[in-house]
Motif scaffolding. Structure first.
Motif, PDB file in Angstrom:
ATOM      1  N   GLN A   1      -1.892  12.177  -0.807  1.00 23.72           N
ATOM      2  CA  GLN A   1      -1.498  11.772  -2.155  1.00 23.72           C
ATOM      3  C   GLN A   1      -2.988  10.709  -2.459  1.00 23.72           C
ATOM      4  O   GLN A   1      -3.389  11.303  -4.195  1.00 23.72           O
ATOM      5  CB  GLN A   1      -0.398  10.007  -2.064  1.00 23.72           C
ATOM      6  CG  GLN A   1       0.485  10.406  -1.394  1.00 23.72           C
ATOM      7  CD  GLN A   1       1.263  11.821  -2.449  1.00 23.72           C
ATOM      8  OE1 GLN A   1       1.413  11.815  -3.425  1.00 23.72           O
ATOM      9  NE2 GLN A   1       1.840  13.232  -1.896  1.00 23.72           N
ATOM     10  N   ASN A   2      -3.788  10.468  -2.015  1.00 28.41           N
ATOM     11  CA  ASN A   2      -5.108  10.131  -2.563  1.00 28.41           C
ATOM     12  C   ASN A   2      -5.677  11.392  -2.869  1.00 28.41           C
ATOM     13  O   ASN A   2      -6.271  10.991  -4.411  1.00 28.41           O
ATOM     14  CB  ASN A   2      -6.002   8.972  -2.021  1.00 28.41           C
ATOM     15  CG  ASN A   2      -5.715   7.535  -1.652  1.00 28.41           C
ATOM     16  OD1 ASN A   2      -4.658   6.767  -2.672  1.00 28.41           O
ATOM     17  ND2 ASN A   2      -5.667   7.334  -0.272  1.00 28.41           N
TER      18      ASN A   2
ATOM     19  N   ARG B   1       0.673  -0.993  -0.269  1.00 33.22           N
ATOM     20  CA  ARG B   1      -0.200  -0.309  -0.391  1.00 33.22           C
ATOM     21  C   ARG B   1       1.023   1.006   0.008  1.00 33.22           C
ATOM     22  O   ARG B   1       1.251   1.847   1.122  1.00 33.22           O
ATOM     23  CB  ARG B   1      -0.492   0.395   0.925  1.00 33.22           C
ATOM     24  CG  ARG B   1      -1.842  -0.975   1.381  1.00 33.22           C
ATOM     25  CD  ARG B   1      -2.741  -1.395   2.353  1.00 33.22           C
ATOM     26  NE  ARG B   1      -3.948  -1.926   2.156  1.00 33.22           N
ATOM     27  CZ  ARG B   1      -5.287  -1.662   1.842  1.00 33.22           C
ATOM     28  NH1 ARG B   1      -4.830  -1.345   0.925  1.00 33.22           N
ATOM     29  NH2 ARG B   1      -5.758  -3.092   1.516  1.00 33.22           N
ATOM     30  N   LEU B   2       1.964   1.520  -1.254  1.00 34.35           N
ATOM     31  CA  LEU B   2       2.375   2.422  -1.390  1.00 34.35           C
ATOM     32  C   LEU B   2       1.614   3.900  -1.585  1.00 34.35           C
ATOM     33  O   LEU B   2       2.263   4.841  -1.174  1.00 34.35           O
ATOM     34  CB  LEU B   2       3.504   2.459  -2.143  1.00 34.35           C
ATOM     35  CG  LEU B   2       4.258   0.442  -1.997  1.00 34.35           C
ATOM     36  CD1 LEU B   2       5.244   1.001  -3.339  1.00 34.35           C
ATOM     37  CD2 LEU B   2       4.629   1.098  -0.757  1.00 34.35           C
ATOM     38  N   GLY B   3       1.038   4.144  -2.535  1.00 36.18           N
ATOM     39  CA  GLY B   3       0.078   5.107  -2.219  1.00 36.18           C
ATOM     40  C   GLY B   3      -1.075   5.056  -2.173  1.00 36.18           C
ATOM     41  O   GLY B   3      -1.830   6.352  -2.252  1.00 36.18           O
ATOM     42  N   GLY B   4      -1.403   4.721  -0.557  1.00 36.18           N
ATOM     43  CA  GLY B   4      -2.802   4.872  -0.538  1.00 36.18           C
ATOM     44  C   GLY B   4      -3.746   3.441  -0.982  1.00 36.18           C
ATOM     45  O   GLY B   4      -4.121   2.472  -0.291  1.00 36.18           O
TER      46      GLY B   4
ATOM     47  N   ASN C   1      -0.945   9.419   3.228  1.00 34.04           N
ATOM     48  CA  ASN C   1      -1.301   8.447   2.547  1.00 34.04           C
ATOM     49  C   ASN C   1      -2.904   8.862   1.663  1.00 34.04           C
ATOM     50  O   ASN C   1      -3.734   8.896   0.641  1.00 34.04           O
ATOM     51  CB  ASN C   1      -1.857   7.175   3.087  1.00 34.04           C
ATOM     52  CG  ASN C   1      -0.606   6.061   2.490  1.00 34.04           C
ATOM     53  OD1 ASN C   1       0.297   6.269   1.899  1.00 34.04           O
ATOM     54  ND2 ASN C   1      -0.562   5.354   3.232  1.00 34.04           N
TER      55      ASN C   1
ATOM     56  N   ARG D   1       1.712   8.382   8.314  1.00 38.10           N
ATOM     57  CA  ARG D   1       1.820   7.668   6.958  1.00 38.10           C
ATOM     58  C   ARG D   1       0.033   7.659   6.397  1.00 38.10           C
ATOM     59  O   ARG D   1      -0.153   7.989   5.262  1.00 38.10           O
ATOM     60  CB  ARG D   1       2.374   6.087   7.057  1.00 38.10           C
ATOM     61  CG  ARG D   1       4.026   6.674   6.822  1.00 38.10           C
ATOM     62  CD  ARG D   1       4.459   4.759   6.788  1.00 38.10           C
ATOM     63  NE  ARG D   1       3.790   4.277   7.780  1.00 38.10           N
ATOM     64  CZ  ARG D   1       4.765   3.693   9.032  1.00 38.10           C
ATOM     65  NH1 ARG D   1       5.574   4.934   8.945  1.00 38.10           N
ATOM     66  NH2 ARG D   1       4.610   3.368  10.087  1.00 38.10           N
TER      67      ARG D   1
ATOM     68  N   GLU E   1       2.527  16.855   7.063  1.00 31.58           N
ATOM     69  CA  GLU E   1       1.714  16.262   5.945  1.00 31.58           C
ATOM     70  C   GLU E   1       1.504  16.993   4.950  1.00 31.58           C
ATOM     71  O   GLU E   1       1.823  17.036   4.292  1.00 31.58           O
ATOM     72  CB  GLU E   1       1.085  14.813   6.094  1.00 31.58           C
ATOM     73  CG  GLU E   1       1.475  13.622   6.924  1.00 31.58           C
ATOM     74  CD  GLU E   1       2.917  13.088   6.540  1.00 31.58           C
ATOM     75  OE1 GLU E   1       2.933  13.284   5.392  1.00 31.58           O
ATOM     76  OE2 GLU E   1       3.791  13.345   6.824  1.00 31.58           O
TER      77      GLU E   1
ATOM     78  N   GLY F   1       7.984   3.570   2.996  1.00 30.46           N
ATOM     79  CA  GLY F   1       6.793   2.778   2.367  1.00 30.46           C
ATOM     80  C   GLY F   1       6.750   1.246   2.114  1.00 30.46           C
ATOM     81  O   GLY F   1       6.237  -0.508   2.585  1.00 30.46           O
TER      82      GLY F   1
ATOM     83  N   SER G   1       3.636  -1.249  -7.764  1.00 30.80           N
ATOM     84  CA  SER G   1       4.151  -0.566  -7.092  1.00 30.80           C
ATOM     85  C   SER G   1       5.354  -0.331  -7.971  1.00 30.80           C
ATOM     86  O   SER G   1       6.310   0.961  -7.224  1.00 30.80           O
ATOM     87  CB  SER G   1       3.863  -0.892  -5.627  1.00 30.80           C
ATOM     88  OG  SER G   1       2.800  -1.068  -4.728  1.00 30.80           O
TER      89      SER G   1
ATOM     90  N   ARG H   1       9.249   8.596   0.397  1.00 25.86           N
ATOM     91  CA  ARG H   1       7.981   8.141   0.896  1.00 25.86           C
ATOM     92  C   ARG H   1       7.697   6.379   0.723  1.00 25.86           C
ATOM     93  O   ARG H   1       7.848   5.786   0.693  1.00 25.86           O
ATOM     94  CB  ARG H   1       7.100   8.791   0.566  1.00 25.86           C
ATOM     95  CG  ARG H   1       6.719  10.477   1.466  1.00 25.86           C
ATOM     96  CD  ARG H   1       6.591  11.381   1.758  1.00 25.86           C
ATOM     97  NE  ARG H   1       5.818  11.827  -0.275  1.00 25.86           N
ATOM     98  CZ  ARG H   1       6.428  12.757  -0.530  1.00 25.86           C
ATOM     99  NH1 ARG H   1       7.353  13.429   0.647  1.00 25.86           N
ATOM    100  NH2 ARG H   1       5.965  13.645  -1.628  1.00 25.86           N
TER     101      ARG H   1
END
Length: 168
Positions: free
Chosen positions: A133-134, A4-7, A130, A126, A91, A63, A15, A59
């Motif tokens: 980022q989403n 779950r790197l980008g959310g 996330n 985090r 953040e 992650g 990934s 990041r």
């Protein structure tokens, strides 16, 4: 388990694509910078973009490292008293350039003073990162982030338009 790197739960192939993109961008902007025919403003812009992409890569790698630790049971949450509003502020500051470039600066509604919680600073950061980022990747305007105390609990809401949202 999926990384779950980008959310949103992404496949490992996705990934790995995410891990390749920032270095490619960094190298591209550094090559542009080295072109020799740039204005000082262009040089500064290229450096800023490369710096932001390096932060994204950092990041993502972080992650991945955390995911590996979670999967192997090697991650221990360090519970401590935290100010969730301050963590959100950190953040937001870290994502500010990305939010601004995307034209997606959220309206932030928080009460005066701290929002005290007990938690792991890295994990809470985090989660906020996330969600931001989403919003950048998938959200539309308007974007609103609210936070406050409700029945002795700290509650946050990240809301945005979702123009490409599909029923499923």
């Amino acid at each position: 388990t999926r990384a779950r790197l980008g959310g949103v739960g992404q496949s490992r192939a996705s990934s790995s694509h995410d891990l390749r993109t920032p270095p490619t961008s960094i190298l591209g902007y550094l090559k542009l910078r080295g072109g020799g025919n740039n204005t000082p403003q262009q040089e500064q812009h290229y450096l800023e973009v490369a710096y932001n992409k390096a932060g994204s890569l950092q990041r993502l790698v972080g992650g991945l490292f955390e995911m590996a630790r979670l999967e192997t049971g090697g991650y221990v949450f360090e519970h401590q008293k935290l100010d969730a509003a301050a963590l959100l502020g950190e953040e937001l500051a870290g994502a500010y350039n990305q939010l601004e470039e995307a034209g997606k600066l959220p309206e932030v509604r928080l009460p005066e003073g701290p929002l005290p919680i007990i938690g792991d600073k890295g994990a809470v950061g985090r989660v906020f990162g996330n969600l931001l980022q989403n919003m950048i990747r998938h959200g539309g305007n308007p974007m609103v982030i609210t936070g406050g105390l409700e029945k002795e609990r700290v509650i946050f809401s990240f809301a945005n338009a979702a123009p490409a949202l599909k029923e499923e």
